[in-house]
Design a protein around this motif. Structure first.
Motif, PDB file in Angstrom:
ATOM      1  N   GLU A 196       4.274  57.613  83.832  1.00  0.00           N
ATOM      2  CA  GLU A 196       4.579  57.919  82.433  1.00  0.00           C
ATOM      3  C   GLU A 196       5.318  59.340  82.234  1.00  0.00           C
ATOM      4  OE1 GLU A 196       3.269  55.418  79.344  1.00  0.00           O
ATOM      5  OE2 GLU A 196       1.443  56.436  79.660  1.00  0.00           O
ATOM      6  N   HIS A 247      15.386  59.564  72.498  1.00  0.00           N
ATOM      7  CA  HIS A 247      14.093  59.413  71.906  1.00  0.00           C
ATOM      8  C   HIS A 247      13.421  60.715  71.419  1.00  0.00           C
ATOM      9  CE1 HIS A 247       9.688  60.030  73.152  1.00  0.00           C
ATOM     10  NE2 HIS A 247       9.499  59.051  72.232  1.00  0.00           N
ATOM     11  N   ARG A 268      12.027  61.206  67.608  1.00  0.00           N
ATOM     12  CA  ARG A 268      10.616  61.727  67.683  1.00  0.00           C
ATOM     13  C   ARG A 268      10.347  63.178  66.930  1.00  0.00           C
ATOM     14  NH1 ARG A 268       5.447  60.288  71.170  1.00  0.00           N
ATOM     15  NH2 ARG A 268       4.464  62.268  70.962  1.00  0.00           N
ATOM     16  N   ILE A 298      -3.358  55.087  56.492  1.00  0.00           N
ATOM     17  CA  ILE A 298      -2.261  55.099  56.802  1.00  0.00           C
ATOM     18  C   ILE A 298      -1.348  54.694  55.828  1.00  0.00           C
ATOM     19  CG2 ILE A 298      -1.925  52.792  58.108  1.00  0.00           C
ATOM     20  CD1 ILE A 298      -0.359  56.489  59.127  1.00  0.00           C
ATOM     21  N   THR A 343      -4.668  49.685  65.740  1.00  0.00           N
ATOM     22  CA  THR A 343      -5.262  50.140  66.928  1.00  0.00           C
ATOM     23  C   THR A 343      -6.670  50.987  66.630  1.00  0.00           C
ATOM     24  OG1 THR A 343      -4.035  52.215  66.286  1.00  0.00           O
ATOM     25  CG2 THR A 343      -3.158  50.866  68.278  1.00  0.00           C
ATOM     26  N   SER A 373     -10.454  50.421  67.847  1.00  0.00           N
ATOM     27  CA  SER A 373     -11.410  51.567  68.297  1.00  0.00           C
ATOM     28  C   SER A 373     -12.815  51.906  67.461  1.00  0.00           C
ATOM     29  CB  SER A 373     -10.548  52.702  68.778  1.00  0.00           C
ATOM     30  OG  SER A 373      -9.784  53.056  67.914  1.00  0.00           O
ATOM     31  N   ARG A 377       7.557  49.853  81.805  1.00  0.00           N
ATOM     32  CA  ARG A 377       8.767  50.687  82.331  1.00  0.00           C
ATOM     33  C   ARG A 377       9.815  49.797  83.284  1.00  0.00           C
ATOM     34  NH1 ARG A 377       6.532  52.977  78.513  1.00  0.00           N
ATOM     35  NH2 ARG A 377       5.713  55.038  78.335  1.00  0.00           N
ATOM     36  N   ALA A 386      -5.924  55.997  76.675  1.00  0.00           N
ATOM     37  CA  ALA A 386      -5.676  55.149  75.818  1.00  0.00           C
ATOM     38  C   ALA A 386      -4.366  55.457  74.723  1.00  0.00           C
ATOM     39  CB  ALA A 386      -6.812  54.922  75.022  1.00  0.00           C
ATOM     40  N   PHE A 406       0.803  58.749  78.012  1.00  0.00           N
ATOM     41  CA  PHE A 406       0.965  60.063  78.623  1.00  0.00           C
ATOM     42  C   PHE A 406       2.607  60.563  78.646  1.00  0.00           C
ATOM     43  CE2 PHE A 406       0.846  63.073  82.156  1.00  0.00           C
ATOM     44  CZ  PHE A 406      -0.204  63.798  82.049  1.00  0.00           C
ATOM     45  N   HIS A 466       6.154  59.677  75.484  1.00  0.00           N
ATOM     46  CA  HIS A 466       5.991  58.868  74.705  1.00  0.00           C
ATOM     47  C   HIS A 466       4.632  58.622  74.195  1.00  0.00           C
ATOM     48  CE1 HIS A 466       9.458  56.510  74.472  1.00  0.00           C
ATOM     49  NE2 HIS A 466       9.861  56.680  75.683  1.00  0.00           N
ATOM     50  N   CYS A 491       1.212  58.916  72.377  1.00  0.00           N
ATOM     51  CA  CYS A 491       1.028  58.372  70.894  1.00  0.00           C
ATOM     52  C   CYS A 491       1.201  59.475  69.912  1.00  0.00           C
ATOM     53  CB  CYS A 491      -0.301  57.832  70.706  1.00  0.00           C
ATOM     54  SG  CYS A 491      -0.809  57.500  69.034  1.00  0.00           S
TER      55      CYS A 491
HETATM   56  C1  HEM Z   1       2.568  55.285  70.840  1.00  0.00           C
HETATM   57  C2  HEM Z   1      -2.128  54.224  71.281  1.00  0.00           C
HETATM   58  C3  HEM Z   1      -3.022  55.170  66.747  1.00  0.00           C
HETATM   59  C4  HEM Z   1       1.694  55.746  66.036  1.00  0.00           C
HETATM   60  C5  HEM Z   1       1.398  54.863  71.500  1.00  0.00           C
HETATM   61  C6  HEM Z   1       1.269  54.455  72.984  1.00  0.00           C
HETATM   62  C7  HEM Z   1      -0.067  54.333  73.006  1.00  0.00           C
HETATM   63  C8  HEM Z   1      -0.765  54.394  71.803  1.00  0.00           C
HETATM   64  C9  HEM Z   1      -0.813  53.716  74.185  1.00  0.00           C
HETATM   65  C10 HEM Z   1       2.128  54.689  74.052  1.00  0.00           C
HETATM   66  C11 HEM Z   1       2.215  55.690  74.731  1.00  0.00           C
HETATM   67  C12 HEM Z   1       3.189  55.936  75.839  1.00  0.00           C
HETATM   68  O1  HEM Z   1       4.115  55.070  76.010  1.00  0.00           O
HETATM   69  O2  HEM Z   1       2.787  56.601  76.807  1.00  0.00           O
HETATM   70  C13 HEM Z   1      -2.727  54.345  70.291  1.00  0.00           C
HETATM   71  C14 HEM Z   1      -4.204  54.268  70.080  1.00  0.00           C
HETATM   72  C15 HEM Z   1      -4.604  54.569  68.670  1.00  0.00           C
HETATM   73  C16 HEM Z   1      -3.095  54.814  67.996  1.00  0.00           C
HETATM   74  C17 HEM Z   1      -5.179  53.816  71.140  1.00  0.00           C
HETATM   75  C18 HEM Z   1      -5.649  54.726  67.860  1.00  0.00           C
HETATM   76  C19 HEM Z   1      -6.886  54.471  68.484  1.00  0.00           C
HETATM   77  C20 HEM Z   1      -1.876  55.547  66.371  1.00  0.00           C
HETATM   78  C21 HEM Z   1      -1.625  56.032  64.739  1.00  0.00           C
HETATM   79  C22 HEM Z   1      -0.161  56.039  64.687  1.00  0.00           C
HETATM   80  C23 HEM Z   1       0.389  55.608  65.983  1.00  0.00           C
HETATM   81  C24 HEM Z   1      -2.728  56.135  63.849  1.00  0.00           C
HETATM   82  C25 HEM Z   1       0.617  56.507  63.519  1.00  0.00           C
HETATM   83  C26 HEM Z   1       0.134  56.982  62.400  1.00  0.00           C
HETATM   84  C27 HEM Z   1       2.364  55.518  67.200  1.00  0.00           C
HETATM   85  C28 HEM Z   1       3.922  55.769  67.512  1.00  0.00           C
HETATM   86  C29 HEM Z   1       4.240  55.548  68.629  1.00  0.00           C
HETATM   87  C30 HEM Z   1       2.682  55.465  69.494  1.00  0.00           C
HETATM   88  C31 HEM Z   1       4.769  55.978  66.437  1.00  0.00           C
HETATM   89  C32 HEM Z   1       5.370  55.685  69.821  1.00  0.00           C
HETATM   90  C33 HEM Z   1       5.513  56.886  70.383  1.00  0.00           C
HETATM   91  C34 HEM Z   1       6.798  57.164  71.373  1.00  0.00           C
HETATM   92  O3  HEM Z   1       7.264  56.274  71.759  1.00  0.00           O
HETATM   93  O4  HEM Z   1       7.357  58.402  71.211  1.00  0.00           O
HETATM   94  N1  HEM Z   1       0.228  54.810  70.778  1.00  0.00           N
HETATM   95  N2  HEM Z   1      -2.170  54.728  68.920  1.00  0.00           N
HETATM   96  N3  HEM Z   1      -0.490  55.295  66.799  1.00  0.00           N
HETATM   97  N4  HEM Z   1       2.013  55.385  68.489  1.00  0.00           N
HETATM   98 FE1  HEM Z   1      -0.183  55.087  68.870  1.00  0.00          FE
END
Ligand code: HEM
Length: 433
Positions: A70, A116, A120, A172, A276, A280, A324, A374, A377, A380, A382
């Motif tokens: 990652e 990206h 972002r 949200i 998500t 949790s 990936r 979770a 990393f 990308h 979160c």
């Molecule tokens: C990306 C987990 C909550 C918006 C991700 C990814 C994971 C993740 C695993 C991908 C990371 C990667 O590719 O390395 C979670 C978990 C959450 C959570 C476990 C809650 C416990 C949220 C919330 C939001 C959000 C609250 C928005 C308000 C996003 C967005 C991405 C993302 C926009 C894409 C980021 C990118 O590709 O640059 N999340 N997320 N997530 N998450 Fe979350």
């Protein structure tokens, strides 16, 4: 386009284990899925799955390997292929309707450098911890309302249906700028979007279709787009201080953000932003009921709530995978990975890796440090992680003082998904404090 892996000298995962990791149904039963991940971490931490109907895939199960893949977003791309695992027939359907790509949704997840970073950056300031912490009082009001609602149940309820599904949705959507009367629509579309493999979430007219997952994914994206087109136009005419206005009025390379990319942003936030966190939150309570010593500890010392939040997120790992694609020949853990080969990043497995987490299956809110992955990393990682943690912390701060005890009133039920999801039901019995 299926890649073909020359497996002569490389480890092939036993068929039964490979099928478990790929199948959405396995994720409804912790013993099945975590059993398979444990076997892989011990015997074949990086191996090739050859499941009929799917492209050959590297399955990545160790914490260190997930981070290594990652962190290097130039070598391991998201968007050269589908960043979400589908069978080949479903990907073929997607290519057919897009005119040749699997980029059905122009969200951050479907972007690579340099595109990206330019997208972002549009919102990364909004999501910074310093900015998010200013939302504390606003979020606390919503948490109190949700807790009042839970307490109105007479000592017994489904913690997911009656509580956990609604609070993160409220948080949200209110920050985003979606009116409260549209929240049920957002919830339903999100459940369809992430529940494409779950017969209970599939649209009746699609259930029997061999590519139901891809068709429903496309249909729910279209419905989201129709909804957000209207809201986006409104916010361009009359901007407010919400997140939707920020995105609708942002500019890329000097021009207004294109429609698909704006909608991709909206859909990511309107789906990932609550499903998500709901899972949790439910997982946090489930963990404490399954390992009650945690309940006693946090009741005695609310300063343990941030630890409870992190452990809930590690233990449930609501995002099950992202894919990936190697852009060049390379090596990970001494294995030859060739250009164009696909890797499945298994977050729940990394979060139970015994090399990093002692007694990894155990729910332990005092775990310190807790370097879970979770949230992913690297570049990308979160975007919403600080918001997710803030809203969960506030929720437990408001909820726990009102509960004297809580116990399971039936078995939990989990969504059938190998992508994003968690609890469908968590029946509880509780006594008010
Ligand atoms: C990306 C987990 C909550 C918006 C991700 C990814 C994971 C993740 C695993 C991908 C990371 C990667 O590719 O390395 C979670 C978990 C959450 C959570 C476990 C809650 C416990 C949220 C919330 C939001 C959000 C609250 C928005 C308000 C996003 C967005 C991405 C993302 C926009 C894409 C980021 C990118 O590709 O640059 N999340 N997320 N997530 N998450 Fe979350």
């Amino acid at each position: 386009m299926a890649t073909s892996l020359d497996a002569d000298t490389r480890p092939i995962i036993p068929d039964d284990i490979a099928r478990i990791v790929v199948a959405p149904k396995s994720y409804t039963d912790d013993a099945t899925i975590y059993g398979a991940f444990k076997w892989l971490r011990e015997h074949m931490p990086l191996g090739i799955a050859q499941v009929p109907g799917y492209d050959p895939l590297w399955i990545v199960t160790r914490h260190a390997d997930i981070r290594e893949v990652e962190r290097n977003a130039k070598l391991f791309h998201n968007a050269d292929h589908n960043p979400v695992l589908n069978d080949q027939a479903s990907d073929a359907f997607t290519r057919e309707i897009t005119g040749g790509t699997t980029r059905l949704l122009s969200s951050l997840t479907y972007m690579d450098p340099p595109e990206h970073a330019s997208y972002r950056t549009l919102t990364s300031n909004w999501f910074l911890p310093g900015k998010i912490s200013k939302l504390e009082e606003q979020v606390r009001v919503l948490a109190r309302q949700s807790v009042d609602n839970l307490l109105s149940f007479d000592g017994e309820c489904d913690f997911v249906r009656d509580f956990a599904l609604h609070y993160p949705l409220r948080v949200i959507m209110s920050l985003f700028g979606v009116p409260p009367e549209d929240e049920p629509k957002m919830l339903k579309l999100t459940q369809e979007f992430f529940g494409v493999h779950d017969p209970e979430e599939q649209r009746p007219e699609m259930v029997a279709d061999p590519v139901v997952a891809a068709k429903q994914w496309a249909a729910s994206i279209e419905d989201f787009y129709t909804y957000f087109d209207r809201l986006s136009a409104q916010r361009r005419e009359q901007p407010t201080d919400d997140l939707l206005s920020l995105i609708a009025n942002s500019r890329i390379n000097g021009a207004p953000i294109p429609r698909d990319e704006a909608n991709g942003y909206y859909v990511a936030i309107a789906t990932a932003g609550h499903d998500t966190t709901s899972s949790s939150t439910a997982g946090g309570l489930h963990g404490m009921m399954a390992y009650p010593e945690n309940w006693a500890k946090v009741k005695a010392d609310p300063a343990l709530i941030p630890g409870l939040v992190d452990e809930a997120i590690r233990w449930t790992s609501p995002v099950k995978h992202f894919m990936r694609n190697a852009t060049a020949d390379t090596q990970v853990r001494g294995m030859d990975i060739r250009a164009m080969e696909r890797l499945m990043i298994c977050y729940p497995s990394g979060n139970r890796d015994e090399a990093v987490f002692a007694d990894a299956d155990r729910f332990d809110i005092t775990r310190s440090p807790n370097p879970h992955i979770a949230f992913g990393f690297g570049p990308h990682m979160c975007l919403g992680q600080h918001l997710a943690k803030l809203e969960m912390r506030i929720l437990f701060e408001e909820l726990l003082p009102h509960l004297a005890s809580v116990e399971m009133a039936g078995p939990p039920r989990l969504v059938e998904t190998n992508f994003v999801g968690g609890y469908k039901a968590l029946p509880i019995r509780f006594k008010k404090a």
